[in-house]
Design a protein around this motif. Structure first.
Motif, short mmCIF file in Angstrom:
data_model
loop_
_atom_site.label_atom_id
_atom_site.label_comp_id
_atom_site.label_asym_id
_atom_site.label_seq_id
_atom_site.Cartn_x
_atom_site.Cartn_y
_atom_site.Cartn_z
N SER A 139 -9.04 7.56 9.84
CA SER A 139 -9.89 6.82 10.76
C SER A 139 -11.33 7.27 10.67
O SER A 139 -12.24 6.51 10.99
CB SER A 139 -9.39 7.01 12.20
OG SER A 139 -9.35 8.39 12.52
N GLU A 140 -11.56 8.51 10.18
CA GLU A 140 -12.93 8.97 10.01
C GLU A 140 -13.66 8.17 8.94
O GLU A 140 -14.82 7.81 9.10
CB GLU A 140 -12.93 10.45 9.64
CG GLU A 140 -14.31 11.05 9.45
CD GLU A 140 -14.24 12.51 9.09
OE1 GLU A 140 -15.30 13.09 8.82
OE2 GLU A 140 -13.12 13.05 9.08
N THR A 163 -25.16 8.53 14.41
CA THR A 163 -24.96 8.82 13.00
C THR A 163 -26.11 9.67 12.46
O THR A 163 -27.21 9.70 13.01
CB THR A 163 -24.86 7.52 12.21
OG1 THR A 163 -24.72 7.83 10.82
CG2 THR A 163 -26.09 6.68 12.39
N ARG A 196 -17.96 17.33 15.16
CA ARG A 196 -18.45 17.56 13.80
C ARG A 196 -19.96 17.57 13.82
O ARG A 196 -20.60 16.94 14.67
CB ARG A 196 -17.93 16.49 12.84
CG ARG A 196 -18.40 15.09 13.19
CD ARG A 196 -17.81 14.07 12.25
NE ARG A 196 -18.25 12.73 12.61
CZ ARG A 196 -17.82 11.62 12.01
NH1 ARG A 196 -16.93 11.72 11.04
NH2 ARG A 196 -18.26 10.44 12.38
N SER A 201 -14.61 4.85 10.39
CA SER A 201 -15.77 4.90 11.28
C SER A 201 -17.06 5.08 10.50
O SER A 201 -18.09 4.53 10.86
CB SER A 201 -15.60 6.06 12.27
OG SER A 201 -15.53 7.29 11.57
N SER A 231 -21.04 14.71 17.95
CA SER A 231 -20.28 13.53 17.55
C SER A 231 -18.81 13.91 17.39
O SER A 231 -18.49 15.06 17.06
CB SER A 231 -20.83 12.94 16.25
OG SER A 231 -22.18 12.55 16.40
N GLU A 232 -17.94 12.93 17.56
CA GLU A 232 -16.51 13.17 17.46
C GLU A 232 -15.89 12.08 16.60
O GLU A 232 -16.38 10.95 16.55
CB GLU A 232 -15.84 13.16 18.84
CG GLU A 232 -16.32 14.27 19.76
CD GLU A 232 -15.66 14.21 21.12
OE1 GLU A 232 -14.99 13.18 21.39
OE2 GLU A 232 -15.80 15.17 21.90
N ASP A 233 -14.81 12.45 15.92
CA ASP A 233 -14.06 11.46 15.16
C ASP A 233 -12.97 10.86 16.05
O ASP A 233 -12.95 11.06 17.27
CB ASP A 233 -13.47 12.10 13.90
CG ASP A 233 -12.62 13.31 14.21
OD1 ASP A 233 -12.32 13.54 15.41
OD2 ASP A 233 -12.24 14.04 13.28
#
Length: 429
Positions: A223-224, A102, A140, A227, A132-134
């Motif tokens: 879903s992003e 993060t 992203r 998370s 990073s990925e969603d």
């Protein structure tokens, strides 16, 4: 002094982002150079127009360290730049990357930032979260600017665990969990164990509320968002478990054109210097690996082959991720400069045509030679001839001797009697 905003130039942001994308297994670090602008309302804005990538002394997945000598070198570079551009330049911030995690700063980042703020209250930290990925496997990149402020653990209990703001979306705040009062903690026979249980229950309640919010938003929540809520809760739980004394304060970050901050001769110089820094860093790591594999002056051939293969693979990745984008950026910049040069060359011709058009509307166009002439030059032919004679007399290398009216010299009378033109006496300079 608390900052209210950060403005970073496009070239500096490109350098920081390229540095962060150079490796996805280790963190990187660099320093930010610029100045603090004080506004009339008492607020302050950090202006960043230069980046100084640092060579890492400790390369790990979850932390990065540099030598103190590099900070002194960056300070000397800032002083030299102040003389060159005629504006105060100093080290006002630092940046580092968070690969695969993060963007929110850890308690170590907050403590390091607070240490820098003790030296300079306007010091700012920038974190770049990359690789990073969603949930849809879409990559992203997130960027945050922050400072540290005091935040003891009792403040979390009084404000509620769920009141922690989101770094990814500042307009959306996390749900507020029930706060735990001191009377509730001390009302049970075992105060400490009860407090820990209630704190754990509050965290579990936060997870439950975040899950229910993500699912019950009538299909609008993604879903992003879910998370992000989970990341916030995990980050806060880590701060609670470690007993962090400092918390982050997010500062608005804005990327602006470099020319709007300061005029630099070569604003992409940090991006070019980054390539040299990365090469020197990898070359030093290769030499260190060879030295560690050497025993009694000898090294196994397979060890040499292994280290060289890793070294060549790393250089190939740097060429793909850093050098090629830098070359493309320089080529695009060169093309933009050519376009601007062509426009500047066309400006004089356009101005000349505009002047002719204006002259044709107001009256007969006059040639540039006619502009500024005296009225006698624009009169009839007689005045023009007299002016010509006057000019020839004034600029002639000889000057006629002036005589009083009504008196002639002997030579003049004799010439008139013989019918010949009088030859005036001349004085030569």
């Amino acid at each position: 002094m608390a900052l209210t905003g950060v403005k970073i130039s496009e070239e500096t942001y490109l350098t920081c982002l390229t540095h962060a994308l150079s490796t996805e297994t280790e963190e990187i670090m660099g320093l930010l150079l610029g100045d603090i602008e004080y506004l009339e309302d008492g607020s302050a804005i950090a202006l960043v127009w230069w980046a100084a990538p640092q060579t890492r002394s400790d390369r790990r997945k979850d932390r990065v360290e540099t030598n103190p000598e590099q900070l002194a070198a960056a300070t000397a570079q800032a002083e030299k730049m102040s003389v060159e551009i005629g504006r105060t330049t100093r080290v006002i911030g630092w940046y580092h990357s968070h690969p695969h995690i993060t963007v929110q700063p850890s308690h170590v980042d907050c403590r390091t930032q607070k240490m820098y703020q003790l030296l300079d209250p306007g010091f700012v930290g920038v974190i770049l979260s990359c690789f990073s990925e969603d949930a849809n496997k879409v990559g992203r990149i997130q960027v945050i600017a922050f400072q540290s402020q005091d935040g003891l653990r009792r403040d979390y209990r009084s404000q509620g665990v769920g009141s922690y703001d989101s770094a990814g979306d500042s307009s959306r705040s996390a749900p507020v969990a029930p706060s735990i009062s001191e009377s509730e903690i001390h009302s049970t026979p075992k105060a400490s164990s009860s407090g820990n249980k209630q704190q754990s229950a509050a965290l579990e309640n936060l997870f439950a509320i975040a899950d229910s919010e993500a699912r019950g938003a009538a299909g609008t929540s993604t879903s992003e968002d879910e998370s992000l809520s989970m990341q916030e809760a995990m980050h806060l739980s880590n701060l609670e478990a470690s007993g962090a004394e400092f918390v982050r304060k997010e500062i608005p970050l804005e990327v602006v054109p470099g020319n709007s901050l300061v005029k630099l001769a070569f604003p992409l110089a940090p991006l070019v210097e980054l390539q040299r820094t990365l090469f020197q860093e990898e070359h030093a790591a290769f030499r260190q690996a060879i030295a560690q594999s050497t025993v009694n002056g000898q090294i196994h051939p397979l060890a040499v082959f292994h280290h060289e293969a890793q070294y060549q693979a790393t250089l190939s990745k740097l060429m793909e991720y850093c050098l090629c984008p830098a070359l493309q950026t320089l080529m695009d910049k060169n093309q933009q400069n050519k376009i601007r040069l062509g426009q500047m060359q066309d400006d004089p011709q356009a101005l000349h045509l505009q002047r002719i058009a204006i002259s044709s509307k107001t009256g007969s166009p006059r040639s540039p030679q006619a502009v500024g002439r005296s009225p006698s030059h624009r009169a009839g032919g007689g005045s023009s001839s007299s002016s010509g004679r006057l000019s020839s007399e004034v600029f002639s290398p000889t000057v006629r001797r002036s005589t009083s009216s009504g008196h002639r010299g002997a030579g003049d009378s004799r010439s008139a009697q013989e019918g010949k033109p009088a030859s005036p006496d001349l004085i030569r300079f």
